[in-house]
Design a protein around this motif. Structure first.
Motif, short mmCIF file in Angstrom:
data_model
loop_
_atom_site.label_atom_id
_atom_site.label_comp_id
_atom_site.label_asym_id
_atom_site.label_seq_id
_atom_site.Cartn_x
_atom_site.Cartn_y
_atom_site.Cartn_z
N THR A 1 0.95 -1.28 -0.08
CA THR A 1 0.10 -0.07 -0.07
C THR A 1 0.82 1.20 -0.05
O THR A 1 0.45 2.40 -0.65
CB THR A 1 -1.06 -0.15 1.34
OG1 THR A 1 -1.82 -1.24 1.12
CG2 THR A 1 -1.67 1.24 1.23
N LEU A 2 1.87 1.31 0.91
CA LEU A 2 2.61 2.42 0.81
C LEU A 2 3.51 2.60 -0.58
O LEU A 2 3.48 3.71 -1.07
CB LEU A 2 3.87 2.35 1.97
CG LEU A 2 3.32 2.28 3.36
CD1 LEU A 2 4.27 2.14 4.50
CD2 LEU A 2 2.47 3.58 3.70
N GLY A 3 3.98 1.55 -1.11
CA GLY A 3 4.65 1.71 -2.36
C GLY A 3 3.77 2.35 -3.46
O GLY A 3 3.97 2.93 -4.26
N LEU A 4 2.37 1.61 -3.56
CA LEU A 4 1.22 1.92 -4.41
C LEU A 4 0.86 3.52 -4.22
O LEU A 4 1.01 4.50 -5.18
CB LEU A 4 0.28 1.21 -4.19
CG LEU A 4 -1.22 1.69 -5.08
CD1 LEU A 4 -0.85 1.58 -6.53
CD2 LEU A 4 -2.32 0.95 -4.56
N SER A 5 0.70 3.90 -2.96
CA SER A 5 0.29 5.28 -2.77
C SER A 5 1.38 6.25 -3.12
O SER A 5 1.06 7.21 -3.52
CB SER A 5 0.06 5.40 -1.43
OG SER A 5 -0.85 4.45 -0.73
N GLY A 6 2.69 6.03 -2.87
CA GLY A 6 3.89 6.77 -3.23
C GLY A 6 3.64 6.93 -4.80
O GLY A 6 3.93 7.95 -5.34
N LEU B 1 3.63 2.04 -13.42
CA LEU B 1 4.45 1.89 -12.15
C LEU B 1 3.75 1.36 -10.99
O LEU B 1 4.36 1.18 -10.06
CB LEU B 1 5.08 3.26 -11.82
CG LEU B 1 5.96 3.43 -10.74
CD1 LEU B 1 7.17 2.80 -10.77
CD2 LEU B 1 6.24 5.01 -10.48
N LEU B 2 2.31 1.27 -11.10
CA LEU B 2 1.63 1.03 -9.87
C LEU B 2 1.83 -0.27 -9.37
O LEU B 2 1.96 -0.45 -8.25
CB LEU B 2 0.13 1.41 -10.24
CG LEU B 2 -0.14 2.80 -10.71
CD1 LEU B 2 -1.71 2.89 -10.66
CD2 LEU B 2 0.41 3.76 -9.90
N VAL B 3 1.57 -1.21 -10.30
CA VAL B 3 1.60 -2.75 -10.09
C VAL B 3 3.15 -3.17 -9.39
O VAL B 3 3.35 -3.79 -8.20
CB VAL B 3 1.27 -3.58 -11.22
CG1 VAL B 3 1.51 -5.07 -10.63
CG2 VAL B 3 -0.22 -3.49 -11.44
N PRO B 4 4.21 -2.76 -10.07
CA PRO B 4 5.49 -2.88 -9.61
C PRO B 4 5.81 -2.36 -8.15
O PRO B 4 6.45 -2.85 -7.43
CB PRO B 4 6.26 -2.16 -10.85
CG PRO B 4 5.63 -2.31 -12.04
CD PRO B 4 4.05 -2.28 -11.45
N SER B 5 5.24 -1.00 -8.23
CA SER B 5 5.56 -0.54 -6.82
C SER B 5 4.54 -1.25 -5.89
O SER B 5 5.41 -1.21 -4.69
CB SER B 5 5.16 1.07 -6.77
OG SER B 5 5.67 1.88 -7.76
N PHE B 6 3.49 -1.59 -5.82
CA PHE B 6 2.81 -2.31 -4.90
C PHE B 6 3.83 -3.72 -4.45
O PHE B 6 3.92 -3.93 -3.48
CB PHE B 6 1.56 -2.87 -5.25
CG PHE B 6 0.88 -3.63 -4.18
CD1 PHE B 6 0.03 -2.94 -3.40
CD2 PHE B 6 0.86 -5.02 -4.33
CE1 PHE B 6 -0.74 -3.91 -2.35
CE2 PHE B 6 0.09 -5.74 -3.39
CZ PHE B 6 -0.54 -5.26 -2.43
N LEU B 7 4.17 -4.50 -5.56
CA LEU B 7 4.88 -5.48 -5.29
C LEU B 7 6.34 -5.19 -4.46
O LEU B 7 6.81 -6.11 -3.69
CB LEU B 7 5.17 -6.28 -6.59
CG LEU B 7 4.01 -6.96 -7.31
CD1 LEU B 7 4.30 -7.39 -8.60
CD2 LEU B 7 3.24 -7.96 -6.50
#
Length: 335
Positions: free
Chosen positions: A71-76, A281-287
């Protein structure tokens, strides 16, 4: 032939790494564990030692690391794409401060000592209050209104938290607050997972819904509007981003405390691998965020210290040198 899915190898690699780290998180610990037997006992409802360790200690902690880190990665990634600023952070909206204040109030009133779930419930209530305040302040304003509202709420909640700490009658309670504010996944249960899950799912869904809009906004707001992507309005991209990020991040902070740098570092590292397109970038950032927090939490558990390190401290220690390195590289490029 053109590859229609340019990110599939990156997503596959990150997913494989996440699975490996998740299994390691279930295996790591002071007590050796046969995962197969423990899972079998857990599913059968048998209260063996392995089932208790897995179901009440390691599994909730690993699931929270995935949910919160992702969640933090996705939000960023979403905030950096919308604001077109690679240094935007989930804490920018002030919701983390609201959740922290709500949790601190439960310490101050003594509810945290009398009711088991008062601490995360108070944090969630503070986060929801911050969401409502943020929506009321931003209204139909643009990115500048969002930035100013977030800065104002962050300052206000930080001041109220400091005031509460200053008025705290018990030094022990102040010590407990400081430990909670540093961020940790220790001693969390499946109840904490279920408590934060609705906000994370709802917020994450709203943030994923703006993927194409973020790509269009790289061409400018006027061009995005002409292509049919609404940025303002009740159901526009800004409102979905504000509500989604606030709900998701607030739910995370309510159960884990403040964990910094994940939402800032992960999109920054993965952006070159996605062609600098914010929607991709969204999916990779979540993972990537889930992987980073799983790894940091594993380190916190195995580093030999008198008391377990807080994962929020480790992520901050890992994130700061990265940006020092980026600054040095930038200076060399300029000169």
């Amino acid at each position: 032939m053109t590859d229609r899915h340019p990110d599939r190898f990156l997503i596959a690699a990150l997913s494989a790494g996440l699975v490996i780290l998740f299994v390691c998180a279930l295996l790591w610990g002071e007590t050796s564990l046969d995962i197969t037997d423990a899972f079998r006992d857990l599913l059968a409802g048998r209260h063996s030692i392995g089932a208790i360790i897995l179901g009440q200690l390691r599994l909730p902690r690993a699931l929270l690391a995935v949910l919160i880190g992702g969640t933090l990665g996705l939000s960023g990634a979403v905030l950096q794409g919308y604001l077109r600023n690679p240094l935007a952070d989930p804490g920018l909206l002030g919701v983390s401060g609201g959740a922290a204040l709500g949790a601190v109030v439960t310490f101050y009133t003594g509810l945290s000592a009398r009711v088991a779930l008062a601490l995360p419930a108070g944090g969630l209530a503070g986060a929801l209050f911050a969401v409502a305040a943020l929506i009321g302040l931003v209204g139909q304003g643009g990115t500048m209104a969002l930035l100013l509202a977030g800065a104002a709420l962050t300052s206000f909640f930080a001041a109220m938290t400091s005031l509460t700490l200053n008025l705290m009658p018990s030094p022990y309670a102040s010590f407990e607050i400081m430990h909670w504010l540093m961020g940790s996944l220790a001693d969390r249960t499946m109840t904490h997972v279920w408590l934060c899950l609705p906000g994370i799912v709802a917020g994450g869904t709203l943030m994923f819904s703006v993927r194409r809009t973020l790509d269009a906004l790289t061409l400018g707001e006027d061009v995005a509007e002409s292509l049919g992507f609404r940025s303002s309005g009740l159901f526009g991209a800004q409102m979905r981003i504000v509500v989604g990020a606030a709900l998701a991040v607030g739910s995370c902070v309510a159960v884990s405390g403040a964990i910094g740098f994940v939402g800032l570092v992960v999109p920054h590292l993965l952006r070159p691998l996605t062609g600098y397109r914010p929607g991709r970038l969204l999916v990779p950032s979540f993972l990537g965020g889930a992987m980073l927090l799983l790894f940091a939490d594993g380190l916190a558990r195995v580093i030999p210290t008198s008391s377990e390190l807080h994962v929020g401290v480790l992520t901050a220690l890992a994130g700061a040198p990265l940006f020092f390195w980026r600054v040095i590289r930038l200076k060399r490029t300029v000169t």
